[in-house]
Design an enzyme around this catalytic site. Structure first.
Site, PDB file in Angstrom:
ATOM      1  N   SER A 150       0.878  -1.151  -0.033  1.00  0.00           N
ATOM      2  CA  SER A 150      -0.018   0.168   0.116  1.00  0.00           C
ATOM      3  C   SER A 150       0.977   1.452  -0.270  1.00  0.00           C
ATOM      4  CB  SER A 150      -0.742  -0.083   1.273  1.00  0.00           C
ATOM      5  OG  SER A 150      -1.465   1.203   1.522  1.00  0.00           O
ATOM      6  N   TYR A 163      -3.049  -1.733  10.286  1.00  0.00           N
ATOM      7  CA  TYR A 163      -2.905  -1.751   8.592  1.00  0.00           C
ATOM      8  C   TYR A 163      -1.580  -1.303   8.251  1.00  0.00           C
ATOM      9  CZ  TYR A 163      -4.341  -1.440   3.810  1.00  0.00           C
ATOM     10  OH  TYR A 163      -4.339  -1.574   2.183  1.00  0.00           O
TER      11      TYR A 163
HETATM   12  N1  LIG Z   1      -8.526  -0.629  -2.607  1.00  0.00           N
HETATM   13  C1  LIG Z   1      -7.494   0.014  -2.155  1.00  0.00           C
HETATM   14  O1  LIG Z   1      -7.700   1.390  -1.900  1.00  0.00           O
HETATM   15  C2  LIG Z   1      -6.104  -0.630  -1.546  1.00  0.00           C
HETATM   16  C3  LIG Z   1      -4.954   0.389  -1.385  1.00  0.00           C
HETATM   17  C4  LIG Z   1      -3.738  -0.203  -1.134  1.00  0.00           C
HETATM   18  C5  LIG Z   1      -3.477  -1.546  -0.947  1.00  0.00           C
HETATM   19  N2  LIG Z   1      -4.446  -2.381  -1.263  1.00  0.00           N
HETATM   20  C6  LIG Z   1      -4.560  -3.738  -0.907  1.00  0.00           C
HETATM   21  O2  LIG Z   1      -4.704  -4.443  -2.101  1.00  0.00           O
HETATM   22  C7  LIG Z   1      -5.365  -5.650  -1.593  1.00  0.00           C
HETATM   23  C8  LIG Z   1      -6.712  -5.976  -2.065  1.00  0.00           C
HETATM   24  O3  LIG Z   1      -7.593  -5.018  -1.717  1.00  0.00           O
HETATM   25  P1  LIG Z   1      -8.973  -4.770  -2.234  1.00  0.00           P
HETATM   26  O4  LIG Z   1      -9.236  -3.236  -2.101  1.00  0.00           O
HETATM   27  O5  LIG Z   1      -9.206  -5.404  -3.662  1.00  0.00           O
HETATM   28  O6  LIG Z   1      -9.944  -5.498  -1.105  1.00  0.00           O
HETATM   29  P2  LIG Z   1     -11.078  -6.257  -1.190  1.00  0.00           P
HETATM   30  O7  LIG Z   1     -11.763  -6.410   0.080  1.00  0.00           O
HETATM   31  O8  LIG Z   1     -12.042  -5.749  -2.228  1.00  0.00           O
HETATM   32  O9  LIG Z   1     -10.733  -7.656  -1.630  1.00  0.00           O
HETATM   33  C9  LIG Z   1      -9.762  -8.437  -0.971  1.00  0.00           C
HETATM   34  C10 LIG Z   1     -10.082  -9.944  -1.279  1.00  0.00           C
HETATM   35  O10 LIG Z   1      -9.278 -10.573  -0.273  1.00  0.00           O
HETATM   36  C11 LIG Z   1      -9.891 -11.621   0.312  1.00  0.00           C
HETATM   37  N3  LIG Z   1      -9.344 -12.044   1.561  1.00  0.00           N
HETATM   38  C12 LIG Z   1      -9.572 -11.441   2.752  1.00  0.00           C
HETATM   39  N4  LIG Z   1      -8.904 -11.963   3.631  1.00  0.00           N
HETATM   40  C13 LIG Z   1      -8.395 -13.350   2.970  1.00  0.00           C
HETATM   41  C14 LIG Z   1      -7.490 -14.422   3.586  1.00  0.00           C
HETATM   42  N5  LIG Z   1      -7.444 -14.640   4.928  1.00  0.00           N
HETATM   43  N6  LIG Z   1      -7.590 -15.332   2.897  1.00  0.00           N
HETATM   44  C15 LIG Z   1      -7.807 -15.474   1.448  1.00  0.00           C
HETATM   45  N7  LIG Z   1      -8.201 -14.323   1.072  1.00  0.00           N
HETATM   46  C16 LIG Z   1      -8.628 -13.333   1.757  1.00  0.00           C
HETATM   47  C17 LIG Z   1     -11.357 -11.297   0.340  1.00  0.00           C
HETATM   48  O11 LIG Z   1     -12.100 -12.356   0.406  1.00  0.00           O
HETATM   49  C18 LIG Z   1     -11.590 -10.475  -0.812  1.00  0.00           C
HETATM   50  O12 LIG Z   1     -11.861 -11.077  -1.919  1.00  0.00           O
HETATM   51  C19 LIG Z   1      -5.167  -5.889  -0.132  1.00  0.00           C
HETATM   52  O13 LIG Z   1      -3.979  -6.363   0.008  1.00  0.00           O
HETATM   53  C20 LIG Z   1      -5.303  -4.353   0.156  1.00  0.00           C
HETATM   54  O14 LIG Z   1      -4.726  -4.037   1.648  1.00  0.00           O
HETATM   55  C21 LIG Z   1      -5.742  -1.913  -1.506  1.00  0.00           C
END
Ligand SMILES: NC(=O)c1ccc[n+]([C@@H]2O[C@H](COP(=O)([O-])OP(=O)(O)OC[C@H]3O[C@@H](n4cnc5c(N)ncnc54)[C@H](O)[C@@H]3O)[C@@H](O)[C@H]2O)c1
Length: 260
Positions: A150, A163
């Site tokens: 992130s 986080y």
């Molecule tokens: N969306 C953002 O703004 C953003 C910004 C920076 C980083 N990220 C990172 O990107 C990644 C994806 O985020 P997103 O926004 O698509 O989130 P999201 O919640 O839309 O999707 C995350 C997915 O991960 C799965 N998941 C959660 N815990 C799990 C586990 N223990 N085992 C297997 N799967 C699991 C969930 O079921 C979901 O399908 C994350 O690591 C998040 O921290 C997101």
């Protein structure tokens, strides 16, 4: 040495947490670049429905797509699941450690359960997935591990103690694994997305449109949230033959958030 290109034809990839959001988009993006892709997520009806849709999109790109349950908090399951996936795909060249969760609370209100859930998913889960993948990649002397960190690996943000700690830890873990596994032809890098429109982000965000606009105006030079598709190029590059000398790097794709 000619430009090695960005084509992933023949590569076998696994994306964790890929039932929706960034993981789903990256999985399809890797397939569009020519990789065969396995997608995993928590065992639930909703996740399975999401994974099945992603597999269909991968197959529509003419690539092999397959899905499996994998809760990355369940460390004992990681290695056998990954071995099964590699057997079915015919190898494993690329791991995208994407599964991640967010829990928002002022530091004074963070519970041990909040802390452990975030760390066990975002940091411990990512580590043991990388370890299991590296065991499969070392004999073939090639691997690409991409950790989805992130922009908050680099900067703090209120109400996100666990986080931010998990993502900062993941960025430095990326450097350690890069150092240890460079000798085996494995690169280990991280991508640092800025705020990206995904189901997870929207669920966690209870601010109204005015509050959101105010934050983006102050913190996000791009002036808007990103779309998951805007992360695909970074992932394809890091997975490609062109990135053989890029390792231990955190590639922020954050609309300028950390440039301020
Ligand atoms: N969306 C953002 O703004 C953003 C910004 C920076 C980083 N990220 C990172 O990107 C990644 C994806 O985020 P997103 O926004 O698509 O989130 P999201 O919640 O839309 O999707 C995350 C997915 O991960 C799965 N998941 C959660 N815990 C799990 C586990 N223990 N085992 C297997 N799967 C699991 C969930 O079921 C979901 O399908 C994350 O690591 C998040 O921290 C997101």
């Amino acid at each position: 040495m000619p430009f090695a290109g960005l084509d992933l034809t023949g590569r076998k990839a696994l994306v964790t947490g890929a039932a929706r959001g960034i993981g789903a988009t990256l999985a399809v993006g890797l397939a569009q670049a020519g990789a065969d892709v396995a997608v995993t997520d928590m065992a639930s009806d909703e996740s399975w429905e999401g994974l099945s849709g992603v597999v269909m999109r991968i197959r529509n790109e003419g690539q092999v797509g397959l899905a499996a349950d994998l809760d990355v908090q369940d460390v004992a399951e990681i290695r056998p699941t990954m071995r099964r996936i590699a057997d079915e795909l015919g190898g494993l060249d690329i791991l995208v450690n994407n599964a991640g969760i967010r829990r928002r609370a002022p530091a004074l209100q963070v519970t041990e359960e909040d802390w452990d859930a975030v760390m066990d998913t975002n940091l411990k889960g990512a580590f043991f997935c990388a370890q299991a993948a590296a065991r499969l990649m070392i004999p073939q002397e090639f691997g690409r591990i991409i950790n989805i960190a992130s922009q908050m690996a680099l900067v703090g943000s209120v109400n996100r103690a666990a986080y931010c700690a998990s993502k900062g830890g993941l960025a430095n873990l990326t450097r350690v694994l890069a150092l240890e596994w460079a000798q085996h032809g494995i690169t280990v890098n991280a991508i640092g997305p800025g705020p990206t429109t995904t189901p997870g982000l929207l669920e966690a965000d209870d601010r109204d449109a005015d509050e959101l606009r105010a934050e983006l105006a102050v913190k996000m030079p791009l002036g808007r949230r990103m779309e998951p598709e805007e992360l695909v190029g970074a992932a394809v590059y890091l997975a490609s033959n062109s990135a053989g000398a890029t390792t231990g790097h955190l590639l922020v794709v954050d609309g300028g958030w950390t440039a301020l």
